[in-house]
Design a protein around this motif. Structure first.
Motif, mmCIF file in Angstrom:
data_model
loop_
_atom_site.group_PDB
_atom_site.id
_atom_site.type_symbol
_atom_site.label_atom_id
_atom_site.label_comp_id
_atom_site.label_asym_id
_atom_site.label_seq_id
_atom_site.Cartn_x
_atom_site.Cartn_y
_atom_site.Cartn_z
ATOM 1 N N PHE A 72 -66.271 -73.726 -41.858
ATOM 2 C CA PHE A 72 -67.685 -73.934 -41.020
ATOM 3 C C PHE A 72 -68.582 -74.454 -42.191
ATOM 4 O O PHE A 72 -68.949 -73.977 -43.273
ATOM 5 N N GLU A 73 -69.217 -75.656 -41.708
ATOM 6 C CA GLU A 73 -70.392 -76.144 -42.551
ATOM 7 C C GLU A 73 -71.389 -76.603 -41.621
ATOM 8 O O GLU A 73 -71.186 -77.113 -40.702
ATOM 9 N N THR A 74 -72.788 -76.509 -42.141
ATOM 10 C CA THR A 74 -73.816 -76.927 -41.272
ATOM 11 C C THR A 74 -75.072 -76.876 -42.290
ATOM 12 O O THR A 74 -74.894 -76.489 -43.397
ATOM 13 N N ASN A 75 -76.128 -77.491 -41.942
ATOM 14 C CA ASN A 75 -77.301 -77.530 -42.477
ATOM 15 C C ASN A 75 -77.927 -76.105 -42.716
ATOM 16 O O ASN A 75 -77.938 -75.096 -41.766
ATOM 17 N N PRO A 76 -78.867 -75.899 -43.852
ATOM 18 C CA PRO A 76 -79.679 -74.609 -43.793
ATOM 19 C C PRO A 76 -80.132 -73.900 -42.426
ATOM 20 O O PRO A 76 -80.114 -72.928 -42.005
ATOM 21 N N ASP A 77 -80.919 -74.832 -41.871
ATOM 22 C CA ASP A 77 -81.676 -74.545 -40.893
ATOM 23 C C ASP A 77 -80.888 -74.318 -39.180
ATOM 24 O O ASP A 77 -81.428 -73.135 -39.011
ATOM 25 N N ASP A 78 -79.640 -74.880 -39.388
ATOM 26 C CA ASP A 78 -78.927 -74.597 -38.290
ATOM 27 C C ASP A 78 -78.173 -72.969 -38.606
ATOM 28 O O ASP A 78 -77.731 -72.409 -37.815
ATOM 29 N N PHE A 79 -77.871 -72.626 -39.798
ATOM 30 C CA PHE A 79 -76.929 -71.833 -40.572
ATOM 31 C C PHE A 79 -78.041 -70.510 -39.995
ATOM 32 O O PHE A 79 -77.603 -69.254 -39.838
ATOM 33 N N GLN A 80 -79.370 -70.893 -40.563
ATOM 34 C CA GLN A 80 -80.178 -69.466 -40.371
ATOM 35 C C GLN A 80 -80.259 -69.462 -38.921
ATOM 36 O O GLN A 80 -80.388 -68.001 -38.619
ATOM 37 N N ARG A 81 -80.456 -70.014 -37.757
ATOM 38 C CA ARG A 81 -80.391 -69.679 -36.520
ATOM 39 C C ARG A 81 -79.053 -68.976 -36.100
ATOM 40 O O ARG A 81 -78.921 -68.142 -35.517
ATOM 41 N N TYR A 82 -77.757 -69.602 -36.516
ATOM 42 C CA TYR A 82 -76.685 -69.101 -36.143
ATOM 43 C C TYR A 82 -76.469 -67.732 -36.775
ATOM 44 O O TYR A 82 -76.287 -66.904 -36.019
ATOM 45 N N ALA A 83 -76.999 -67.346 -37.925
ATOM 46 C CA ALA A 83 -76.988 -66.049 -38.470
ATOM 47 C C ALA A 83 -77.922 -65.282 -37.585
ATOM 48 O O ALA A 83 -77.359 -63.807 -37.445
ATOM 49 N N VAL A 84 -79.023 -65.446 -37.509
ATOM 50 C CA VAL A 84 -79.837 -64.645 -36.516
ATOM 51 C C VAL A 84 -79.246 -64.193 -35.189
ATOM 52 O O VAL A 84 -79.308 -62.994 -34.831
ATOM 53 N N ARG A 85 -78.556 -65.340 -34.508
ATOM 54 C CA ARG A 85 -77.777 -65.154 -33.452
ATOM 55 C C ARG A 85 -76.889 -64.273 -33.415
ATOM 56 O O ARG A 85 -76.555 -63.391 -32.890
#
Length: 208
Positions: A72-85
Motif C-alpha cells: 500500500f502506497e499513497t501520499n501523506p494527505d490521502d493516508f492521513q484521511r485513510y487513517a482517520v477513516r
C-alpha cells in the motif's frame, strides 16, 4: 581605586537571581523552538464526539504496519484521511458489536484496527441495496461467466441458453462482484456520514 573596582564588580557581576532568570529563559526558548518527538507523537490529528481521538502516533503506527506488511502506497494527505477513516470505522465496528473471527491472528496491533474497519465496511456493503436492473444487465453483459457445463463451451462462438446458469443461481456472485465495484464509493460516503454524526474535525481531508 578600590571604589572603581567595587563599581566594576557591581556593574558586571550578575546576581544569582539574574543568572537563574537567564538560564530559565534560555531553556524555555530551546523547548519552544525544538519540540520533542514525544510532543509530536501525541499531537491530535482528529477528534470527535464519544471520545473519538486520533493522534499522530496512531497514524505513524498504522503507516508502519502498511509499510511492513503491504504494498500500500499513497501520499501523506490521502493516508492521513485513510487513517482517520480506519479508526472511525473500527469504532463503529465496536458499536455494532462486530467481532473478528477466532482464527484472526493480528500481525501488529494496528492490524486489528484495519481488520475491524474492513469488517464494518463488509457489513455496510452486505446491506447495500443493488438495483435488480443492474444485476440483470451485468448477467446479460457477462453471460460467459455463468456457464453450467464447463469451460469447454467457451470455445464456441454461440453459447446455447441452456448452458447458462439461471439468473437466480448467478445472483449471489453478481451481487458480490458489484459490491466490490462500489466498495470505495460506499466507503467514502459512509466516512463522510460518520464525520458529520460524530462531529469529527482536525487536520485531514473529509472527501476523496
Amino acid at each position: 581605586m578600590r571604589l572603581l573596582d567595587e563599581l566594576k564588580r557591581m556593574t558586571f557581576a550578575p546576581s544569582p537571581i539574574t543568572l537563574f532568570c537567564l538560564v530559565l529563559s534560555f531553556l524555555c526558548a530551546v523547548a519552544g523552538a525544538t519540540p520533542s518527538e514525544s510532543d509530536n507523537n501525541t499531537t491530535v490529528v482528529a477528534t470527535g464526539d464519544d471520545g473519538f481521538v486520533v493522534t499522530q502516533q496512531d497514524i505513524e503506527r498504522l503507516r508502519s504496519f502498511f509499510t511492513k506488511y503491504t504494498p500500500f502506497e499513497t501520499n501523506p494527505d490521502d493516508f492521513q484521511r485513510y487513517a482517520v477513516r480506519t479508526f472511525l470505522f473500527a469504532k463503529e465496528a465496536h458499536r455494532h458489536r462486530i467481532h473478528l473471527p477466532d482464527s484472526f491472528q493480528p500481525l501488529d496491533p494496528a492490524h486489528t484496527h484495519v481488520a475491524l474497519a474492513e469488517a464494518y465496511l463488509d457489513r455496510v456493503l452486505r446491506d447495500y441495496a443493488l438495483d435488480p436492473v443492474v444485476i440483470e444487465s451485468y448477467y446479460k453483459a457477462h453471460f460467459e461467466e455463468f456457464l453450467s457445463e464447463g469451460d469447454a463451451l467457451k470455445r464456441h462462438d454461440v453459447i446455447p441458453e441452456a448452458a447458462l446458469l439461471p439468473l437466480e443461481s448467478a445472483k449471489e456472485k453478481i451481487e458480490r462482484t458489484l459490491r466490490g465495484f462500489v466498495r470505495q464509493r460506499v466507503a467514502s460516503q459512509v466516512f463522510q456520514d460518520l464525520v458529520k454524526r460524530y462531529h469529527v474535525s482536525g487536520d485531514f481531508s473529509h472527501v476523496d
